[in-house]
Design an enzyme around this catalytic site. Structure first.
Site, PDB file in Angstrom:
ATOM      1  CG  ASP A  71      -0.326   0.034   2.513  1.00  0.00           C
ATOM      2  OD1 ASP A  71       0.722  -0.535   2.791  1.00  0.00           O
ATOM      3  OD2 ASP A  71      -0.730   0.736   3.431  1.00  0.00           O
ATOM      4  CD  GLU A 124       3.861   0.704   6.782  1.00  0.00           C
ATOM      5  OE1 GLU A 124       4.761   0.920   7.710  1.00  0.00           O
ATOM      6  OE2 GLU A 124       3.701   1.464   5.882  1.00  0.00           O
ATOM      7  CD  GLU A 125       2.754   4.091   4.358  1.00  0.00           C
ATOM      8  OE1 GLU A 125       2.815   4.684   5.398  1.00  0.00           O
ATOM      9  OE2 GLU A 125       3.875   4.099   3.504  1.00  0.00           O
TER      10      GLU A 125
END
Length: 351
Positions: A71, A124-125
């Site tokens: 991502d 992840e973000e």
């Protein structure tokens, strides 16, 4: 869209960048990654949500994980990708689609000296509850079992050991309400919060050395909340503080430190995550460091290496992207660094 793993790593990076994959919208890229990996007969491939795991099973004495997230942060007028000189521009070029391209090129190696788990994960973000690496670590930890892990986070082509821990707290300052026309009858909590800010201004960052690497801690106000109405003296002000601490401290150590520093105030922990020690003394980590040029520095900030650390797996950050460019509109990656990263990691896996 299909990914052609026979093209060079820079062209592959551009193709991956051009598949938009803002957090929560990784499906198209995960589909392309899965399809490309399933075409490689030496790998076994699994899909969990929009996380793709590919593994070799050669019976080697060591297993390593090479992990990267699919991502990106939201697009900011920076797609499609473009090349200018030796730079490839575009959303997520360094953080971390160049690293994902390196992973995919390495996955084409039919025989390696170590067994490898190639791990491509989602979200992840954003909030950690949606993080694919976290989910697999909780539900299927056997898929992450290894002697060593490399997280392809942008590190400027230098091994960054461990990571800092992070904790956010709210420090509540109390006062007494009054009409602003008779302010002397109350106590202004916003004014009283100056004492908390004075502590922060006076703070001198510690620079502890952990396993031979020097970290740089930080203590900062990130939000201030207060006020009732335009004619009311506020009776409460809350200062939100973020503490970035070296991995020689536990999360509990960090909390104790903040409660002592702001003794006399109501301190509430909002969130936190432990850091990770570098773990560079492990033989597999030492071999990786040597293969990638020997340059090592501490990781400033928190990354998913901490998740590997919690599983007892030493891990480092190593990727071709430049961390200071992450999440910026003009994010780019130096093309020669992508080639160098692939070359060095290929040598590590084949010699």
């Amino acid at each position: 869209m299909r990914l052609d793993l026979t093209q060079d790593v820079a062209s592959l990076t551009a193709a991956i960048v051009d598949i938009e994959s803002v957090s929560g919208n990784e499906k198209a890229l995960a589909d392309a990654v899965e399809e490309a990996l399933r075409a490689l007969p030496h790998l076994s491939v699994e899909r969990d949500g929009d996380t793709v795991i590919a593994r070799t099973s050669q019976g080697r004495g060591e297993r390593v994980v090479i992990a990267g997230h699919l991502d990106t942060v939201p697009i900011n007028h920076n797609l499609p990708s473009r090349v200018e000189g030796d730079r490839l521009y575009g959303c997520g070029t360094g953080d971390m689609k160049a690293g994902v391209a390196v992973q995919l090129k390495l996955a084409t190696i039919p025989e390696t000296t170590r067994d490898v788990t190639y791990f491509f994960y989602e979200c992840e973000e954003i909030e950690e509850e949606r993080n694919g690496l976290r989910r697999i670590g909780l539900t299927r930890p056997e898929l992450l079992r290894a002697d060593f892990a490399v997280l392809m986070e942008p590190s400027g082509g230098i091994v960054e050991g461990g990571c800092q821990g992070t904790i956010r707290v709210e420090v509540k300052v109390s006062g007494e309400r009054a009409h602003s026309a008779r302010s002397w009858m109350g106590t202004n909590a916003i004014h009283q919060a100056a004492a908390v800010l004075d502590v922060l201004r006076a703070y001198e960052p510690e620079r502890p050395v952990v396993d031979g690497l020097e970290y740089h801690e930080g203590l900062n106000a990130v939000f201030v909340r207060g006020g009732v109405a335009g004619n009311v003296i506020p009776d409460e002000c809350v200062v939100t503080i973020n503490y970035r601490f070296a991995p020689d401290k536990s999360l509990a150590d960090a909390e104790r430190y903040l409660r002592k520093l702001f003794d006399g105030y109501e301190v509430t922990v909002v969130d936190g995550a432990p850091g990770a020690r570098p773990g560079l003394t492990h033989p597999v980590a030492a071999a990786f460091t040597e293969a990638t040029g020997g340059a090592v520095r501490a990781k400033f900030g928190w990354t998913d290496v901490a998740r590997f650390s919690e599983l007892g797996i030493p891990a480092v950050n190593y990727g071709p992207g430049e961390p200071s460019l992450s999440h910026t509109r003009d994010e780019y990656v130096e093309i020669p660094r992508i080639f160098a990263s692939e070359e060095r990691m290929r040598a590590w896996l084949t010699t």
